[in-house]
Design a protein around this motif. Structure first.
Motif, mmCIF file in Angstrom:
data_model
loop_
_atom_site.group_PDB
_atom_site.id
_atom_site.type_symbol
_atom_site.label_atom_id
_atom_site.label_comp_id
_atom_site.label_asym_id
_atom_site.label_seq_id
_atom_site.Cartn_x
_atom_site.Cartn_y
_atom_site.Cartn_z
ATOM 1 N N GLN A 96 0.831 -1.201 0.000
ATOM 2 C CA GLN A 96 0.000 0.000 0.000
ATOM 3 C C GLN A 96 0.866 1.251 0.000
ATOM 4 O O GLN A 96 0.555 2.236 -0.674
ATOM 5 C CB GLN A 96 -0.919 -0.002 1.233
ATOM 6 N N GLU A 97 1.968 1.199 0.728
ATOM 7 C CA GLU A 97 2.875 2.349 0.796
ATOM 8 C C GLU A 97 3.464 2.665 -0.581
ATOM 9 O O GLU A 97 3.518 3.826 -1.001
ATOM 10 C CB GLU A 97 3.999 2.061 1.797
ATOM 11 N N LYS A 98 3.900 1.628 -1.304
ATOM 12 C CA LYS A 98 4.468 1.832 -2.643
ATOM 13 C C LYS A 98 3.414 2.373 -3.604
ATOM 14 O O LYS A 98 3.673 3.297 -4.381
ATOM 15 C CB LYS A 98 5.015 0.507 -3.181
ATOM 16 N N GLU A 99 2.214 1.806 -3.533
ATOM 17 C CA GLU A 99 1.148 2.213 -4.435
ATOM 18 C C GLU A 99 0.772 3.674 -4.204
ATOM 19 O O GLU A 99 0.598 4.452 -5.153
ATOM 20 C CB GLU A 99 -0.074 1.316 -4.241
ATOM 21 N N GLU A 100 0.671 4.060 -2.951
ATOM 22 C CA GLU A 100 0.330 5.450 -2.629
ATOM 23 C C GLU A 100 1.423 6.406 -3.102
ATOM 24 O O GLU A 100 1.136 7.521 -3.555
ATOM 25 C CB GLU A 100 0.108 5.591 -1.120
ATOM 26 N N LYS A 101 2.681 5.965 -2.993
ATOM 27 C CA LYS A 101 3.801 6.810 -3.408
ATOM 28 C C LYS A 101 3.743 7.093 -4.909
ATOM 29 O O LYS A 101 3.880 8.240 -5.340
ATOM 30 C CB LYS A 101 5.125 6.114 -3.061
ATOM 31 N N ILE A 102 3.518 6.054 -5.715
ATOM 32 C CA ILE A 102 3.457 6.240 -7.163
ATOM 33 C C ILE A 102 2.256 7.090 -7.551
ATOM 34 O O ILE A 102 2.364 8.007 -8.380
ATOM 35 C CB ILE A 102 3.422 4.883 -7.891
ATOM 36 N N LYS A 103 1.112 6.820 -6.965
ATOM 37 C CA LYS A 103 -0.095 7.596 -7.295
ATOM 38 C C LYS A 103 0.079 9.067 -6.934
ATOM 39 O O LYS A 103 -0.421 9.955 -7.635
ATOM 40 C CB LYS A 103 -1.305 6.993 -6.583
ATOM 41 N N GLU A 104 0.792 9.314 -5.853
ATOM 42 C CA GLU A 104 1.066 10.702 -5.456
ATOM 43 C C GLU A 104 1.935 11.396 -6.495
ATOM 44 O O GLU A 104 1.707 12.559 -6.845
ATOM 45 C CB GLU A 104 1.773 10.708 -4.099
#
Length: 285
Positions: A50-58
């Motif tokens: 979830q942390e990686k996914e949120e980082k890319i989406k940001e």
């Protein structure tokens, strides 16, 4: 539309790792998407969290509100296989890869994974030496003009790239091997003969490239200063050195043929470029 003009990068793929360059790599990719009005595929070879996914989406949130323009893919496995297979599956026209700085940070090379992708990808590959958060203008493009069946298409595609990137100058380099001269300079007479032969070879190469340029429609040459330059030396090394000396923003090369046993014995022209990147390099397929 002429069949020669079918090389636009409609789908761009970038493989990302969660390294300090993540932000800069994604920003570079998003700008290419804007320049070419393309779709983007972001591939991470590794575990999805979830942390990686949120980082890319940001990171991609500020570029486009069109959710269909960006696809994020998470896969585990061999990075080379995953990147190439994903690019093939999604019909990507361009793969973007980052270079690795040497210890002095003034020289850049391609790691083993990126090298294998460059050799085996079905599409063009863009190697970036200094990914940046901020826009880096592309003013001068250097293109190989060597005598090869792929060169005409590469030169035509280079003009399309130049127009999309806003380049003002395009230089086509005709690399001529010293072996073609076949003169040992020992005195003034042999020096004169060497000079005359080089002039004849350069003129012959320039005429060949001019024939190619005559087939390039005027509309994609518009606004671009075109120069041709013959240089003598080792193929691959010479054009890389030239691109570095003139501080070119992009070097465009023909893609190498598929690796064979002989390629392991005789170093391919492109290997000179990959071992020490002079600038950003686009391997055109």
């Amino acid at each position: 539309m002429n069949e020669l003009f079918n090389h636009k990068f409609n789908t761009i793929l970038i493989g990302v790792a969660f390294s300090p360059n993540l932000k800069n790599n994604i920003f570079e990719a998003m700008r290419m998407v804007d320049f070419f009005d393309s779709k983007l595929i972001i591939v991470h070879v590794g575990e999805k969290t979830q942390e990686k996914e949120e980082k890319i989406k940001e990171l991609i949130s500020g570029f486009s509100e069109d959710d269909e323009k960006v696809t994020i893919i998470w896969k585990q496995g061999d990075p080379v296989t995953v990147i190439i297979d994903t690019a093939t599956q999604h019909k990507a026209n361009l793969i973007m890869l980052g270079a690795i700085p040497r210890e002095d940070f003034l020289k850049f090379y391609i790691g083993s994974i990126a090298r294998k992708i460059t050799r085996n990808a079905h599409c063009s590959v863009l190697l970036i030496i200094k990914p940046s958060e901020d826009l880096r203008p592309c003013n001068h493009i250097v293109v190989n003009g060597l005598k090869d069946k792929k060169t005409k298409q590469t030169i035509i595609d280079s003009f399309e790239v130049a127009q999309n990137l806003g380049a003002q100058k395009l230089t086509i380099i005709e690399e001529i091997s010293h072996q073609e001269v076949k003169i040992v300079v020992e005195d003034d007479q042999s020096l004169l003969k060497d000079t005359l032969i080089k002039e004849q070879l350069a003129k012959k190469e320039d005429i060949r490239v001019q024939h190619i340029l005559n087939d390039v429609p005027e509309d994609i040459k518009s606004g671009i200063l075109i120069k041709t330059q013959s240089i003598f030396g080792k193929r691959g090394y010479s054009i890389g050195h030239y691109a570095k000396v003139v501080a070119a923003d992009l070097l465009i090369m023909n893609a190498p043929d598929r690796t064979t046993f002989l390629d392991r014995i005789f170093v391919h022209d492109i290997e000179h470029i990959l071992s020490e990147l002079p600038t950003d390099v686009l391997i055109m397929r």
